[in-house]
Write a protein that holds these residues in place. Sequence first.
Motif, short mmCIF file in Angstrom:
data_model
loop_
_atom_site.label_atom_id
_atom_site.label_comp_id
_atom_site.label_asym_id
_atom_site.label_seq_id
_atom_site.Cartn_x
_atom_site.Cartn_y
_atom_site.Cartn_z
N ALA A 82 0.82 -1.22 0.00
CA ALA A 82 0.00 0.00 0.00
C ALA A 82 0.85 1.27 0.00
CB ALA A 82 -0.92 0.00 1.21
N ASP A 83 2.10 1.16 0.48
CA ASP A 83 2.99 2.33 0.51
C ASP A 83 3.48 2.71 -0.89
OD1 ASP A 83 2.85 2.54 3.28
OD2 ASP A 83 4.57 1.20 3.58
N ILE A 84 3.45 1.76 -1.81
CA ILE A 84 3.99 2.01 -3.15
C ILE A 84 2.92 2.68 -4.00
CG2 ILE A 84 5.10 0.97 -5.17
CD1 ILE A 84 6.74 0.73 -2.63
N GLU A 85 2.90 4.00 -3.95
CA GLU A 85 1.90 4.76 -4.69
C GLU A 85 2.43 5.31 -6.01
OE1 GLU A 85 0.65 7.73 -1.94
OE2 GLU A 85 -0.61 6.34 -0.78
N GLU A 86 3.75 5.48 -6.09
CA GLU A 86 4.30 6.04 -7.33
C GLU A 86 4.27 5.00 -8.45
OE1 GLU A 86 8.69 6.40 -7.53
OE2 GLU A 86 8.63 5.78 -5.42
N LYS A 87 4.21 5.47 -9.67
CA LYS A 87 4.24 4.60 -10.83
C LYS A 87 5.67 4.54 -11.37
CE LYS A 87 -0.57 5.15 -12.26
NZ LYS A 87 -0.92 3.77 -11.88
N PHE A 88 6.09 3.34 -11.77
CA PHE A 88 7.44 3.13 -12.28
C PHE A 88 7.38 2.89 -13.79
CE2 PHE A 88 7.41 1.53 -7.90
CZ PHE A 88 8.48 2.22 -7.34
N ASP A 89 8.30 3.51 -14.50
CA ASP A 89 8.43 3.19 -15.92
C ASP A 89 8.93 1.76 -16.09
OD1 ASP A 89 7.60 5.68 -16.77
OD2 ASP A 89 9.63 6.52 -16.75
N SER A 90 9.82 1.35 -15.19
CA SER A 90 10.35 -0.01 -15.25
C SER A 90 10.81 -0.44 -13.86
CB SER A 90 11.53 -0.09 -16.23
OG SER A 90 12.58 0.74 -15.79
N ALA A 91 10.77 -1.75 -13.61
CA ALA A 91 11.23 -2.29 -12.33
C ALA A 91 11.40 -3.79 -12.44
CB ALA A 91 10.24 -1.94 -11.21
N ILE A 92 12.31 -4.31 -11.63
CA ILE A 92 12.44 -5.75 -11.46
C ILE A 92 11.90 -6.10 -10.08
CG2 ILE A 92 14.84 -5.45 -10.69
CD1 ILE A 92 15.40 -8.29 -11.70
N VAL A 93 11.10 -7.14 -10.02
CA VAL A 93 10.57 -7.63 -8.75
C VAL A 93 11.29 -8.92 -8.40
CG1 VAL A 93 8.57 -8.49 -7.50
CG2 VAL A 93 8.32 -6.56 -9.07
N ALA A 94 12.01 -8.93 -7.28
CA ALA A 94 12.60 -10.16 -6.75
C ALA A 94 11.55 -10.79 -5.85
CB ALA A 94 13.87 -9.84 -5.98
N ASP A 95 10.92 -11.84 -6.35
CA ASP A 95 9.77 -12.43 -5.66
C ASP A 95 10.21 -13.59 -4.77
OD1 ASP A 95 7.09 -13.15 -5.00
OD2 ASP A 95 7.21 -14.74 -6.53
N ILE A 96 10.13 -13.35 -3.47
CA ILE A 96 10.43 -14.37 -2.46
C ILE A 96 9.14 -14.88 -1.83
CG2 ILE A 96 11.67 -14.84 -0.30
CD1 ILE A 96 13.58 -12.53 -1.11
N ALA A 97 8.14 -14.02 -1.74
CA ALA A 97 6.88 -14.37 -1.07
C ALA A 97 6.05 -15.37 -1.87
CB ALA A 97 6.07 -13.11 -0.80
N GLY A 98 6.09 -15.27 -3.21
CA GLY A 98 5.30 -16.18 -4.03
C GLY A 98 3.82 -15.93 -3.97
N ASN A 99 3.42 -14.67 -3.78
CA ASN A 99 2.01 -14.31 -3.64
C ASN A 99 1.55 -13.62 -4.93
OD1 ASN A 99 -0.39 -12.76 -3.01
ND2 ASN A 99 0.03 -13.17 -0.85
N MET A 100 0.72 -14.31 -5.72
CA MET A 100 0.29 -13.77 -7.00
C MET A 100 -0.52 -12.49 -6.85
SD MET A 100 1.45 -15.36 -9.67
CE MET A 100 0.26 -14.90 -10.95
N SER A 101 -1.30 -12.38 -5.77
CA SER A 101 -2.10 -11.17 -5.55
C SER A 101 -1.20 -9.95 -5.39
CB SER A 101 -2.99 -11.34 -4.32
OG SER A 101 -3.94 -12.35 -4.52
N ILE A 102 -0.11 -10.11 -4.64
CA ILE A 102 0.84 -9.01 -4.46
C ILE A 102 1.47 -8.63 -5.79
CG2 ILE A 102 3.08 -8.37 -3.44
CD1 ILE A 102 2.28 -9.95 -0.97
N LEU A 103 1.85 -9.63 -6.56
CA LEU A 103 2.48 -9.36 -7.86
C LEU A 103 1.51 -8.64 -8.80
CD1 LEU A 103 4.43 -12.70 -8.41
CD2 LEU A 103 5.31 -10.51 -7.56
N LYS A 104 0.26 -9.02 -8.78
CA LYS A 104 -0.74 -8.35 -9.62
C LYS A 104 -0.93 -6.91 -9.20
CE LYS A 104 -3.38 -12.53 -10.75
NZ LYS A 104 -4.67 -13.25 -10.55
N ASP A 105 -0.97 -6.67 -7.88
CA ASP A 105 -1.11 -5.29 -7.38
C ASP A 105 0.08 -4.44 -7.81
OD1 ASP A 105 -3.51 -5.88 -6.17
OD2 ASP A 105 -2.66 -6.18 -4.18
#
Length: 296
Positions: free
Chosen positions: A192-215
């Motif tokens: 919820a803290d991530i309000e800014e929009k990114f032109d590009s980003a890499i997500v290092a996914d450790i949690a494995g939560n698809m809902s978080i990744l979709k958000d």
Amino acid sequence: MISIKQVDFNGIDSLEYVNEPKPNVTNNSVLIKVSVLPVVPTDIKKESNPNATSEQFGKLPRTIGVAGVGKVVAVGINRDKNLIDKRVFFLNPAGAFSEYLLNQNKDWLFELPDSISDNEAATLTATSLVLKKEIEESTFSNVLITGANSVIGIYLLQQLSSVNKNIYPLVTPSSKTYLNDFLPDIQTYTVADIEEKFDSAIVADIAGNMSILKDLSQNITDLLIVSITIMKQTEFSNFKFVHESFDRITYEHLIKELSNNSLKALVGQVFKEHDVKSAQHFLEDNHSRGRILVKF
């Protein structure tokens, strides 16, 4: 000796404590009396899902675990006699949860310095360095890390301290204090803290939560997801599953970093008397607060 084996796919409580003969030392082997073992999430997944891994070690019955710490009690004639009575960290992807373990691969056995305790050594994982390599090699300057409060996440954050990128460690609200206490110089975020929009980003996914990744994907135009937990998915086109390769040089590097205190170990709850089932349930039911260990 007691070994902990998965015999079916009915979950944690179906694990069996099996009495087996102690292994005989061969010319090229080292016999280790095991003292402490890490409880890892991949075991829990494998115990209830036959498709959780494509590894060759997926056949049943199988001894669980991939690594641990112990003391060398015997060596074969072709191995170093100076290893007798030495504390060692060992890798054994074919199964580690036994009172005695036979090491036949010199590259998977590491003598421990006195400055590292058994519990500290048992937290070691090279998976964080796999993610670090992906982050360093990417062209993206923004890095979001899901499950940043996990053992792998906190190791990764320490290892990224010299990387010149914008790091956003993502945790649940209840884990912010824990992570801030352990690494006070690192700012943490919830999704919820991530309000800014990114032109590009890499997500290092450790949690494995698809809902978080979709958000997260709603705010990122050019997105690369590198996951250590999700092997296959159809939601994201730019997606990569990565896993650890058991490399000697990497673990020698990690042991050196632990020894000189440039890397802090993450010891969590410690269970005694081979209590693997309670330890796995604890890991499954609680937020990550350091590596869960089992004493043997």
